[in-house]
Design an enzyme around this catalytic site. Structure first.
Site, PDB file in Angstrom:
ATOM      1  N   ILE A  84      50.733  91.610 -42.267  1.00  0.00           N
ATOM      2  CA  ILE A  84      50.717  90.351 -43.007  1.00  0.00           C
ATOM      3  C   ILE A  84      50.259  89.211 -42.096  1.00  0.00           C
ATOM      4  O   ILE A  84      50.494  89.225 -40.894  1.00  0.00           O
ATOM      5  CB  ILE A  84      52.074  90.038 -43.661  1.00  0.00           C
ATOM      6  CG1 ILE A  84      53.152  89.773 -42.619  1.00  0.00           C
ATOM      7  CG2 ILE A  84      52.502  91.161 -44.595  1.00  0.00           C
ATOM      8  CD1 ILE A  84      54.447  89.256 -43.215  1.00  0.00           C
ATOM      9  N   CYS A  85      49.590  88.245 -42.671  1.00  0.00           N
ATOM     10  CA  CYS A  85      49.073  87.102 -41.928  1.00  0.00           C
ATOM     11  C   CYS A  85      50.197  86.109 -41.663  1.00  0.00           C
ATOM     12  O   CYS A  85      50.740  85.513 -42.595  1.00  0.00           O
ATOM     13  CB  CYS A  85      47.941  86.432 -42.713  1.00  0.00           C
ATOM     14  SG  CYS A  85      47.295  84.975 -41.895  1.00  0.00           S
ATOM     15  N   LEU A  86      50.528  85.947 -40.403  1.00  0.00           N
ATOM     16  CA  LEU A  86      51.559  84.994 -40.003  1.00  0.00           C
ATOM     17  C   LEU A  86      51.013  83.970 -39.004  1.00  0.00           C
ATOM     18  O   LEU A  86      51.758  83.168 -38.462  1.00  0.00           O
ATOM     19  CB  LEU A  86      52.736  85.732 -39.366  1.00  0.00           C
ATOM     20  CG  LEU A  86      53.493  86.697 -40.257  1.00  0.00           C
ATOM     21  CD1 LEU A  86      54.529  87.473 -39.466  1.00  0.00           C
ATOM     22  CD2 LEU A  86      54.151  85.950 -41.390  1.00  0.00           C
TER      23      LEU A  86
END
Length: 167
Positions: free
Chosen positions: A117-119
């Site tokens: 996931i893009c964090l």
């Protein structure tokens, strides 16, 4: 922690901060860090259950370097469940773990290859400011939970994710 809703702020304030700055290659100090990680996770899970907000299970391998579990999201009274996994980077806790939901790989632009996931924009700068105090529980609370709240409803409503009973 500007920009967070009251529920998130309340949750994060109840998770103990960690003190040991040690990663998987640091021997006894890593064991000490792992104990802190588990203590924070146990507290976070207890807090979630007490507020009827239970949304994940997680466990690690014996060394504490590979974490796996399940996370779920309720949408229109239906439970959507996903596999959850991540490895602890060798540069941990300076580097945050990259949380993966493998079955969502390629289904949203807010995800990297492998279902990571893009964090980058919102969470990683916050993590960097809080080394060594943030750990796995903080990554779930401030990383995965907001990501799921933003992405999962959109993926469901656009038909990218279909509930298991409707497949």
């Amino acid at each position: 922690m500007e920009g967070w809703d009251n529920n998130t702020l309340t949750s994060i304030k109840k998770i103990p901060l960690l003190t040991t700055k040690a990663g998987p290659r640091d021997g006894e100090e890593w064991i000490k860090r792992l104990k802190e990680e588990y203590k924070a996770l146990i507290q976070y899970v207890q807090n979630n259950k007490a507020s009827d907000n239970d949304w994940f299970t997680i466990q690690s391998n014996k060394e504490g370097t590979k974490w796996t579990g399940k996370c779920w999201y309720m949408h229109n009274l239906l439970k959507y469940e996903f596999d959850l996994q991540f490895d602890i980077p060798v540069t941990y806790p300076t580097t945050a773990p990259e949380i993966e939901l493998p079955e969502l790989d390629g289904k949203t632009a807010k995800m990297y290859r492998g279902g990571k996931i893009c964090l980058t924009i919102h969470f990683k700068p916050l993590w960097a400011k809080n080394v060594p105090h943030f750990g796995v529980a903080h990554a779930l609370c401030l990383g995965l939970a907001p990501w799921m709240a933003a992405e999962i409803p959109h993926l469901i409503e656009s038909g990218v994710i279909v509930h298991k009973d409707n497949k």
